[in-house]
Design a protein around this motif. Structure first.
Motif, PDB file in Angstrom:
ATOM      1  N   HIS A  10     -33.605 -38.096  -8.026  1.00 24.15           N
ATOM      2  CA  HIS A  10     -33.611 -37.003  -7.047  1.00 24.15           C
ATOM      3  C   HIS A  10     -32.791 -37.456  -5.842  1.00 24.15           C
ATOM      4  CE1 HIS A  10     -35.049 -34.288  -3.918  1.00 24.15           C
ATOM      5  NE2 HIS A  10     -35.383 -33.465  -4.903  1.00 24.15           N
ATOM      6  N   PRO A  11     -31.888 -36.621  -5.327  1.00 20.46           N
ATOM      7  CA  PRO A  11     -30.980 -37.075  -4.261  1.00 20.46           C
ATOM      8  C   PRO A  11     -31.673 -37.607  -3.008  1.00 20.46           C
ATOM      9  CG  PRO A  11     -30.675 -34.718  -4.723  1.00 20.46           C
ATOM     10  CD  PRO A  11     -31.621 -35.250  -5.738  1.00 20.46           C
ATOM     11  N   VAL A  12     -32.778 -36.996  -2.604  1.00 16.09           N
ATOM     12  CA  VAL A  12     -33.492 -37.478  -1.413  1.00 16.09           C
ATOM     13  C   VAL A  12     -34.106 -38.846  -1.703  1.00 16.09           C
ATOM     14  CG1 VAL A  12     -35.410 -37.056   0.178  1.00 16.09           C
ATOM     15  CG2 VAL A  12     -33.908 -35.164  -0.484  1.00 16.09           C
ATOM     16  N   LEU A  13     -34.687 -39.006  -2.878  1.00 10.03           N
ATOM     17  CA  LEU A  13     -35.302 -40.289  -3.237  1.00 10.03           C
ATOM     18  C   LEU A  13     -34.246 -41.378  -3.381  1.00 10.03           C
ATOM     19  CD1 LEU A  13     -37.971 -39.055  -5.804  1.00 10.03           C
ATOM     20  CD2 LEU A  13     -38.316 -39.689  -3.401  1.00 10.03           C
ATOM     21  N   ALA A  14     -33.117 -41.051  -3.981  1.00 11.07           N
ATOM     22  CA  ALA A  14     -32.035 -42.034  -4.131  1.00 11.07           C
ATOM     23  C   ALA A  14     -31.520 -42.465  -2.763  1.00 11.07           C
ATOM     24  CB  ALA A  14     -30.909 -41.449  -4.976  1.00 11.07           C
ATOM     25  N   ALA A  15     -31.346 -41.517  -1.848  1.00 10.50           N
ATOM     26  CA  ALA A  15     -30.875 -41.856  -0.494  1.00 10.50           C
ATOM     27  C   ALA A  15     -31.917 -42.697   0.239  1.00 10.50           C
ATOM     28  CB  ALA A  15     -30.563 -40.578   0.291  1.00 10.50           C
ATOM     29  N   GLY A  40     -36.851 -32.490   1.675  1.00 14.82           N
ATOM     30  CA  GLY A  40     -36.690 -33.802   2.297  1.00 14.82           C
ATOM     31  C   GLY A  40     -37.748 -34.794   1.863  1.00 14.82           C
ATOM     32  N   LEU A  41     -37.706 -35.961   2.497  1.00 16.50           N
ATOM     33  CA  LEU A  41     -38.659 -37.031   2.207  1.00 16.50           C
ATOM     34  C   LEU A  41     -40.025 -36.631   2.768  1.00 16.50           C
ATOM     35  CD1 LEU A  41     -38.768 -39.893   0.942  1.00 16.50           C
ATOM     36  CD2 LEU A  41     -38.407 -40.799   3.253  1.00 16.50           C
ATOM     37  N   VAL A  42     -41.042 -36.689   1.931  1.00 22.03           N
ATOM     38  CA  VAL A  42     -42.386 -36.265   2.294  1.00 22.03           C
ATOM     39  C   VAL A  42     -43.269 -37.464   2.633  1.00 22.03           C
ATOM     40  CG1 VAL A  42     -44.465 -35.107   1.420  1.00 22.03           C
ATOM     41  CG2 VAL A  42     -42.201 -34.159   0.923  1.00 22.03           C
ATOM     42  N   ALA A  43     -43.076 -38.577   1.920  1.00 26.32           N
ATOM     43  CA  ALA A  43     -43.952 -39.723   2.142  1.00 26.32           C
ATOM     44  C   ALA A  43     -43.316 -41.026   1.669  1.00 26.32           C
ATOM     45  CB  ALA A  43     -45.294 -39.533   1.426  1.00 26.32           C
ATOM     46  N   VAL A  44     -43.696 -42.104   2.357  1.00 26.68           N
ATOM     47  CA  VAL A  44     -43.434 -43.479   1.935  1.00 26.68           C
ATOM     48  C   VAL A  44     -44.814 -44.131   1.931  1.00 26.68           C
ATOM     49  CG1 VAL A  44     -42.310 -45.663   2.484  1.00 26.68           C
ATOM     50  CG2 VAL A  44     -41.141 -43.497   3.015  1.00 26.68           C
TER      51      VAL A  44
END
Length: 158
Positions: free
Chosen positions: A47-52, A22-26
């Motif tokens: 990467h699918p998580v980054l694209a979403a 999943g997303l780790v950081a913004v």
């Protein structure tokens, strides 16, 4: 393995970091490297998580999204994760004080510790630490800077 990409936003160029979980950081443009400690990340915009995440942040800033629907994989202590879960529960367009968050997690005297955990929130905007203000109603510290915090709160009030 961690993956990263960047996305432009009204509050600056954000760095998105994800794992396969999943997303780790913004991260903010001028984020202190010590605020969110991460291993090296490989550039992988598709990467699918980054694209979403990039898509959903775009929808948020365009006013078409109020809540994020992303797999999240932040790394933190049990206390930090409890604080971050309480942040995620703050409704769009509303604010809470550090004391409110401390009471929400069952630690009513832990306002300062809540402030420290809030400051270490690795998922800015997605886990809305910008919605936490001082007990007096004043804007308080924010990793992206007070101008960005004010801009995010104003955006959500529209």
């Amino acid at each position: 393995m961690l993956y990263r990409t960047t996305t432009d936003s009204p509050v600056g160029t954000l760095t998105l970091v994800a794992s396969d979980a999943g997303l780790v950081a913004v991260l903010w443009p001028d984020d202190s490297p010590g605020r969110v400690r991460l291993a090296a990340a490989e550039e992988r915009a598709n990467h699918p998580v980054l694209a979403a995440a990039r898509t959903q942040l775009g929808e948020y800033f365009a006013g078409r999204r109020r809540d994020f629907d992303l797999p999240l994989a932040p790394v933190g202590t049990a206390f930090q994760r409890a604080v971050w879960a309480a942040l995620a529960a703050i409704p769009h367009g509303e604010t809470r004080s550090y004391g409110d968050i401390a009471r929400a997690i069952g630690r009513p005297t832990a306002s300062r510790a809540v402030g420290a955990a809030n400051g270490r929130n690795p998922l800015s905007i997605v886990v809305p630490c910008h919605r936490v203000i001082g007990a007096s109603g004043q804007l308080t510290g924010f990793a992206g800077g007070l101008a960005a915090k004010q801009q995010l709160l104003a955006h959500e009030r529209r």
